[in-house]
Design a protein around this motif. Structure first.
Motif, mmCIF file in Angstrom:
data_model
loop_
_atom_site.group_PDB
_atom_site.id
_atom_site.type_symbol
_atom_site.label_atom_id
_atom_site.label_comp_id
_atom_site.label_asym_id
_atom_site.label_seq_id
_atom_site.Cartn_x
_atom_site.Cartn_y
_atom_site.Cartn_z
ATOM 1 N N ALA A 1 0.825 -1.211 0.000
ATOM 2 C CA ALA A 1 0.000 0.000 0.000
ATOM 3 C C ALA A 1 0.859 1.260 0.000
ATOM 4 O O ALA A 1 0.497 2.266 -0.613
ATOM 5 N N ALA A 2 2.003 1.217 0.683
ATOM 6 C CA ALA A 2 2.902 2.381 0.689
ATOM 7 C C ALA A 2 3.485 2.628 -0.692
ATOM 8 O O ALA A 2 3.781 3.780 -1.049
ATOM 9 N N ALA A 3 3.647 1.582 -1.482
ATOM 10 C CA ALA A 3 4.225 1.733 -2.813
ATOM 11 C C ALA A 3 3.218 2.240 -3.829
ATOM 12 O O ALA A 3 3.603 2.822 -4.850
ATOM 13 N N LEU A 4 1.919 2.027 -3.576
ATOM 14 C CA LEU A 4 0.891 2.417 -4.538
ATOM 15 C C LEU A 4 0.539 3.895 -4.379
ATOM 16 O O LEU A 4 0.496 4.412 -3.254
ATOM 17 N N PRO A 5 0.259 4.590 -5.475
ATOM 18 C CA PRO A 5 -0.136 6.003 -5.385
ATOM 19 C C PRO A 5 -1.452 6.163 -4.615
ATOM 20 O O PRO A 5 -2.394 5.382 -4.801
ATOM 21 N N MET A 6 -1.496 7.150 -3.719
ATOM 22 C CA MET A 6 -2.690 7.540 -2.977
ATOM 23 C C MET A 6 -3.214 6.473 -2.015
ATOM 24 O O MET A 6 -4.328 6.579 -1.517
#
Length: 297
Positions: A22-27
């Motif tokens: 989730a930290a790697a995905l935008p927004m």
């Protein structure tokens, strides 16, 4: 959402996948912060540090490319989770969030000063249109002061938004924890939240007096409003529960908050301040009495 929480707590691999992914995905940084808060609240720092360290890698990558929200919200949420785990006090969490907002404002002002000043310059050009006929009536000194306040207030607004995201991410993590291990516990915690009068009026004084004590202190107004607004929401939740009202009223509250933010948000702040003096939920409980069992059973 419960299914996601169960997946996170199934094992270290699953937790790392959600927190780091989730930290790697935008927004999606809020989801990473919420998942990290759940792991920290349940397992403690010693057991969770290996999982949370993986989330810092994409967060640092986003920072490198000029996106500070992932790292700031992740670290802020984890810091608040430590406070909640050690104190089990939402009042203390909200007070620490004020310090967190101030820290965010310092970081934003130091590292991202140029983008903020560019945004402030664009807002300064729009002021005559926004204020209409009031702007030409201001004196030169008043206009200069107003222009000088734009950058601090803008910094404070951005910091307050990040502060609010930290609190909301922790709230989601705490809700997941209660849903899995203590059903109903989260609702009781939130509905019982009420700021003491000294804290409420201290926050109010900082909001009102900050801009008069120095232009840079204008950022205190949005930052100090976050705990009061959160306490106002807790008050509404408590009154709805005590009154036996349907959840429709809470849905209406949040829809109204989204549509009429300029009206509802200050109202929540005022309600929290008044409740710190009057204690609406305590009065309602005394008015309703102990119930048909006379306090037994």
């Amino acid at each position: 959402m419960r299914a996601l929480a169960e997946f996170i707590m199934r094992g270290r691999t699953q937790a790392t996948l959600v927190v780091a992914g989730a930290a790697a995905l935008p927004m999606m940084f809020w989801l990473s912060a919420a998942a990290g808060s759940l792991v920290l609240l349940r397992r403690g720092m010693n057991d969770a540090v290996g999982i949370l360290a993986w989330a810092l890698l994409p967060a640092l990558g986003w920072w490198y490319f000029g996106e500070p929200r992932t790292l700031l919200v992740l670290l802020g949420s984890l810091g608040l989770a430590l406070v909640l785990r050690s104190s089990v006090s939402w009042t203390r969490v909200l007070m620490v969030s004020v310090a967190l907002g101030l820290l965010f404002s310092v970081v934003l002002g130091a590292v991202f000063r140029e983008p903020i000043m560019a945004m402030a310059g664009e807002l300064q050009k729009l002021l005559p249109q926004v204020m209409g006929g009031v702007h030409p009536q201001l004196s030169e000194d008043e206009r200069a002061r107003l222009d000088a306040m734009i950058a601090p207030v803008l910094t404070g607004l951005i910091a307050a938004l990040l502060q609010l995201l930290c609190v909301l991410s922790l709230t989601l993590g705490r809700y997941w924890q209660a849903a899995l291990y203590n059903p109903g516990g989260f609702g009781r915690e939130i509905r019982a939240l009420r700021l003491p009068p000294a804290l409420s009026f201290g926050l109010l004084a900082a909001m009102l007096l900050g801009p008069n004590l120095g232009l840079e202190l204008a950022m205190l107004t949005p930052i100090c409003s976050v705990p009061l607004a959160f306490a106002g929401l807790a008050l509404i939740h408590g009154l709805v529960k005590q009154g036996g009202l349907a959840g429709f009223w809470l849905v209406g509250l949040y829809v109204s908050l989204l549509l009429f933010m300029q009206l509802i948000y200050p109202l929540l702040v005022v309600l929290a301040i008044v409740d710190s003096l009057i204690d609406f939920r305590g009065r309602q409980a005394r008015k309703n009495g102990p119930g048909p069992a006379n306090g037994e059973g």
